[in-house]
Design a protein around this motif. Structure first.
Motif, short mmCIF file in Angstrom:
data_model
loop_
_atom_site.label_atom_id
_atom_site.label_comp_id
_atom_site.label_asym_id
_atom_site.label_seq_id
_atom_site.Cartn_x
_atom_site.Cartn_y
_atom_site.Cartn_z
N SER A 89 44.98 -6.23 102.74
CA SER A 89 44.31 -6.87 101.61
C SER A 89 43.70 -8.20 102.02
N ASN A 90 42.71 -8.66 101.24
CA ASN A 90 42.17 -10.00 101.45
C ASN A 90 42.90 -11.03 100.60
N SER A 91 44.00 -10.62 99.94
CA SER A 91 44.84 -11.54 99.17
C SER A 91 46.26 -11.49 99.72
N GLN A 92 46.81 -12.64 100.04
CA GLN A 92 48.17 -12.69 100.56
C GLN A 92 49.22 -12.68 99.46
N LEU A 93 48.83 -13.03 98.25
CA LEU A 93 49.80 -13.20 97.18
C LEU A 93 50.29 -11.85 96.65
N ASN A 94 51.58 -11.78 96.34
CA ASN A 94 52.20 -10.58 95.78
C ASN A 94 52.33 -10.63 94.27
N SER A 95 52.36 -11.83 93.69
CA SER A 95 52.48 -11.94 92.23
C SER A 95 51.23 -11.36 91.58
N ASP A 96 51.40 -10.79 90.39
CA ASP A 96 50.29 -10.11 89.73
C ASP A 96 49.10 -11.04 89.48
N ILE A 97 49.38 -12.21 88.93
CA ILE A 97 48.30 -13.14 88.60
C ILE A 97 47.71 -13.76 89.86
N GLY A 98 48.58 -14.14 90.80
CA GLY A 98 48.10 -14.72 92.04
C GLY A 98 47.22 -13.76 92.82
N TYR A 99 47.61 -12.51 92.88
CA TYR A 99 46.82 -11.51 93.60
C TYR A 99 45.42 -11.37 93.01
N LEU A 100 45.34 -11.34 91.69
CA LEU A 100 44.06 -11.11 91.03
C LEU A 100 43.13 -12.31 91.11
N THR A 101 43.68 -13.52 91.05
CA THR A 101 42.82 -14.70 90.88
C THR A 101 42.77 -15.63 92.08
N ASN A 102 43.55 -15.38 93.13
CA ASN A 102 43.60 -16.32 94.26
C ASN A 102 43.40 -15.65 95.62
N ALA A 103 42.61 -14.59 95.64
CA ALA A 103 42.31 -13.94 96.92
C ALA A 103 41.40 -14.85 97.74
N ALA A 104 41.80 -15.15 98.97
CA ALA A 104 41.07 -16.13 99.78
C ALA A 104 40.39 -15.53 101.00
N GLY A 105 40.78 -14.34 101.42
CA GLY A 105 40.26 -13.76 102.65
C GLY A 105 38.91 -13.07 102.48
N LYS A 106 38.20 -12.94 103.59
CA LYS A 106 36.93 -12.23 103.63
C LYS A 106 37.05 -11.04 104.57
N TRP A 107 36.90 -9.85 104.01
CA TRP A 107 37.01 -8.64 104.83
C TRP A 107 36.00 -8.64 105.97
N GLU A 108 34.77 -9.09 105.68
CA GLU A 108 33.72 -9.04 106.69
C GLU A 108 33.99 -9.96 107.88
N LYS A 109 34.91 -10.92 107.69
CA LYS A 109 35.28 -11.82 108.78
C LYS A 109 36.66 -11.50 109.36
N GLY A 110 37.19 -10.36 108.94
CA GLY A 110 38.49 -9.95 109.45
C GLY A 110 39.66 -10.73 108.89
N GLN A 111 39.45 -11.45 107.79
CA GLN A 111 40.52 -12.26 107.19
C GLN A 111 41.34 -11.36 106.26
N ILE A 112 42.24 -10.62 106.87
CA ILE A 112 42.99 -9.57 106.19
C ILE A 112 44.48 -9.84 106.34
N PHE A 113 45.22 -9.53 105.28
CA PHE A 113 46.67 -9.73 105.28
C PHE A 113 47.35 -8.37 105.25
N PHE A 114 48.17 -8.11 106.26
CA PHE A 114 48.91 -6.86 106.34
C PHE A 114 50.29 -7.04 105.73
N GLY A 115 50.80 -5.99 105.09
CA GLY A 115 52.14 -6.07 104.52
C GLY A 115 52.62 -4.74 104.01
N PHE A 116 53.64 -4.79 103.16
CA PHE A 116 54.20 -3.55 102.63
C PHE A 116 54.86 -3.81 101.28
N ASN A 117 54.99 -2.73 100.49
CA ASN A 117 55.77 -2.71 99.27
C ASN A 117 56.87 -1.67 99.44
#
Length: 280
Positions: free
Chosen positions: A247-275
């Motif tokens: 994802s281009n958002s590191q936040l896991n909280s519902d509101i944080g994920y939706l409104t505070n995504a900071a990464g750019k996919w086109e620049k490879g700014q991606i956050f890997f993780g799991f649920n």
């Protein structure tokens, strides 16, 4: 960017086939093409909520983890040095109502959530409709930065309508109109009230594995953040669904994920993780 996508592709493929081999001997899932079955196997499409609910009296333990920006390379060991974790529980009050409580390390945010079924897909109705509401408390704010800070300033709210359709055994799609209200906000950065619409889906590629994706458009013209875009993989095991996430958002909280995504996919700014969900 090419190297990043190649890395993600190799990693996802390796994990998927490894899991498939390990689970061959414990396969207990029956094929079912009935469209009245849940549209999604996981409680989340990728990071955002799906229309699946817990059953009555079921308890779920939730562990969601996002590493740092992988584009930092060896400097930050591809994000392993900078991670955010959410721990939570979900309880099924009834088959159509569940309550959740979670806490995320990033912004030290607590969230209370309620998820409830409104309409079910069947032969007479084409979609599932589920409501979802969240009350979030940001405990990371302090009076050194906000001298007039009040308790109410820590609160933010989310209201969503989750609308999904299971087209067949392999394909499900979901539309998610959303509304976010923040009591404390920075006018030059974002609006107090934000409207978003998300589209997500799941495509099953084997008996236990599916590829998932979701994208939200934020109609806040002032926001400096990006529209959250995430792809993932559901891996079903005997007692839980394990989800890999990019994802281009590191936040896991519902509101944080939706409104505070900071990464750019086109620049490879991606956050890997799991649920990881474990049911009891």
């Amino acid at each position: 960017m090419t190297k990043t996508l190649l890395f993600l592709s190799i990693l996802s493929s390796s994990l998927a086939f490894s899991q498939e081999d390990l689970l061959k001997d414990i396969d207990t899932i029956k094929t079912n093409t009935d469209t009245s079955q849940p549209a999604f196997k996981g409680l989340q499409v990728v990071t955002a909520q799906s229309t699946k609910l817990t059953a009555k009296n079921e308890w779920y333990i939730v562990v969601a983890h996002r590493f740092g920006d992988i584009s930092t390379g060896f400097k930050n060991f591809f994000g392993l040095d900078d991670a955010s974790t959410k721990l939570g529980v979900i309880y099924g009050v009834t088959d159509g109502l569940s309550l959740s409580f979670s806490r995320e390390t990033n912004m030290k945010t607590f969230e209370l959530g309620a998820k409830y079924s409104l309409l079910k897909q069947n032969d007479d109705f084409p979609v599932d409709i589920v409501g979802y509401n969240v009350l979030a408390l940001n405990t990371d704010l302090d009076k050194d930065n906000y001298p007039h800070l009040q308790f109410s300033d820590r609160l933010s709210y989310l209201t969503q309508a989750l609308i999904s359709r299971r087209f067949n055994e392999n394909l499900s799609l979901q539309l998610t109109p959303s509304y976010v209200h923040k009591n404390l906000y920075e006018p030059k950065v974002e609006d107090k009230n934000q409207f978003l619409t998300g589209l997500g889906g799941r495509y099953k590629i084997s008996k236990r594995i599916s590829i998932n994706a979701e994208y939200f458009v934020n109609f806040d013209n002032h926001s400096v953040y990006k529209n959250p875009l995430s792809v993932g993989m559901d891996i079903e095991t005997g007692g839980h669904v394990f989800q890999l996430v990019f994802s281009n958002s590191q936040l896991n909280s519902d509101i944080g994920y939706l409104t505070n995504a900071a990464g750019k996919w086109e620049k490879g700014q991606i956050f890997f993780g799991f649920n990881l969900y474990r049911v009891f």
